[in-house]
Design a protein around this motif. Structure first.
Motif, PDB file in Angstrom:
ATOM      1  N   SER A  68       0.844  -1.196   0.000  1.00 32.94           N
ATOM      2  CA  SER A  68       0.000   0.000   0.000  1.00 32.94           C
ATOM      3  C   SER A  68       0.880   1.248   0.000  1.00 32.94           C
ATOM      4  O   SER A  68       1.917   1.300   0.664  1.00 32.94           O
ATOM      5  N   ILE A  69       0.422   2.239  -0.767  1.00 31.49           N
ATOM      6  CA  ILE A  69       1.160   3.484  -0.942  1.00 31.49           C
ATOM      7  C   ILE A  69       0.202   4.643  -0.705  1.00 31.49           C
ATOM      8  O   ILE A  69      -0.842   4.731  -1.348  1.00 31.49           O
ATOM      9  N   ASP A  70       0.562   5.536   0.215  1.00 28.05           N
ATOM     10  CA  ASP A  70      -0.202   6.755   0.472  1.00 28.05           C
ATOM     11  C   ASP A  70       0.689   7.945   0.153  1.00 28.05           C
ATOM     12  O   ASP A  70       1.846   7.999   0.584  1.00 28.05           O
ATOM     13  N   VAL A  71       0.134   8.926  -0.572  1.00 28.22           N
ATOM     14  CA  VAL A  71       0.890  10.103  -0.975  1.00 28.22           C
ATOM     15  C   VAL A  71       0.049  11.348  -0.731  1.00 28.22           C
ATOM     16  O   VAL A  71      -1.121  11.393  -1.108  1.00 28.22           O
ATOM     17  N   LEU A  72       0.659  12.366  -0.113  1.00 27.85           N
ATOM     18  CA  LEU A  72       0.055  13.692  -0.011  1.00 27.85           C
ATOM     19  C   LEU A  72       1.091  14.708  -0.443  1.00 27.85           C
ATOM     20  O   LEU A  72       2.200  14.753   0.106  1.00 27.85           O
ATOM     21  N   GLN A  73       0.752  15.496  -1.447  1.00 28.43           N
ATOM     22  CA  GLN A  73       1.599  16.584  -1.905  1.00 28.43           C
ATOM     23  C   GLN A  73       0.788  17.864  -1.800  1.00 28.43           C
ATOM     24  O   GLN A  73      -0.313  17.944  -2.335  1.00 28.43           O
ATOM     25  N   ARG A  74       1.343  18.878  -1.119  1.00 28.80           N
ATOM     26  CA  ARG A  74       0.629  20.150  -1.001  1.00 28.80           C
ATOM     27  C   ARG A  74       1.620  21.288  -0.855  1.00 28.80           C
ATOM     28  O   ARG A  74       2.723  21.093  -0.350  1.00 28.80           O
ATOM     29  N   GLY A  75       1.231  22.442  -1.298  1.00 30.85           N
ATOM     30  CA  GLY A  75       2.072  23.623  -1.194  1.00 30.85           C
ATOM     31  C   GLY A  75       1.567  24.717  -2.105  1.00 30.85           C
ATOM     32  O   GLY A  75       0.839  24.467  -3.063  1.00 30.85           O
ATOM     33  N   SER A  76       1.943  25.932  -1.807  1.00 29.23           N
ATOM     34  CA  SER A  76       1.360  27.071  -2.500  1.00 29.23           C
ATOM     35  C   SER A  76       2.233  27.640  -3.609  1.00 29.23           C
ATOM     36  O   SER A  76       1.784  28.499  -4.342  1.00 29.23           O
ATOM     37  N   GLN A  77       3.471  27.198  -3.747  1.00 34.02           N
ATOM     38  CA  GLN A  77       4.351  27.789  -4.751  1.00 34.02           C
ATOM     39  C   GLN A  77       5.050  26.706  -5.565  1.00 34.02           C
ATOM     40  O   GLN A  77       6.237  26.468  -5.417  1.00 34.02           O
ATOM     41  N   GLY A  78       4.333  26.055  -6.412  1.00 33.17           N
ATOM     42  CA  GLY A  78       4.961  25.036  -7.253  1.00 33.17           C
ATOM     43  C   GLY A  78       3.961  23.996  -7.692  1.00 33.17           C
ATOM     44  O   GLY A  78       2.816  23.969  -7.257  1.00 33.17           O
TER      45      GLY A  78
END
Length: 131
Positions: A68-78
């Motif tokens: 199982s693979i969980d991914v969270l990507q977040r950010g305001s400049q990119g």
């Protein structure tokens, strides 16, 4: 506050791995965060969190079954990009890409490719997938 690179791997069964990349800078530092994970074995779990300023890039390669693979990507400049390649059966993938910038995640399975493109939208994008 940026230019973070992480290279991690699992060889074996029933392991947990968590990778976190973050910075606490506000309105600066458009440097990227890059993660490369390789998983070889069965019944492993990985969680990757990339947040903060700058782009977020993920490459994950999984060989085995029932991982199982969980991914969270977040950010305001990119922008947020992910490439997840799955070899074997029974894998579960959950991805979320939030905030501004382009969003793109690609899932590939050895039995066929699955590409799920996201458009440039500041709202949350998420997808779940099981092979």
């Amino acid at each position: 506050a940026g230019d973070h690179n992480s290279y991690s791997g699992i060889m074996g069964e029933n392991n947990n791995m968590e990778v976190y990349q973050t910075d606490h800078a506000t309105n600066c530092c458009n440097s990227a965060h890059f993660v490369s994970n390789v998983i070889v074995g069965d019944n492993n779990h990985t969680k990757t969190l990339q947040r903060g300023n700058g782009g977020h890039y993920l490459d994950t390669y999984t060989f085995g079954n029932d991982n199982s693979i969980d991914v969270l990507q977040r950010g305001s400049q990119g922008s947020h990009y992910g490439d997840i390649d799955l070899y074997g059966d029974g894998h579960t993938v959950n991805t979320q890409q939030k905030d501004q910038g382009a969003h793109s995640i690609t899932h590939f399975t050895a039995s066929g490719g699955i590409s799920i493109p996201f458009t440039d939208n500041p709202s949350k994008k998420s997808v779940g997938f099981s092979s």
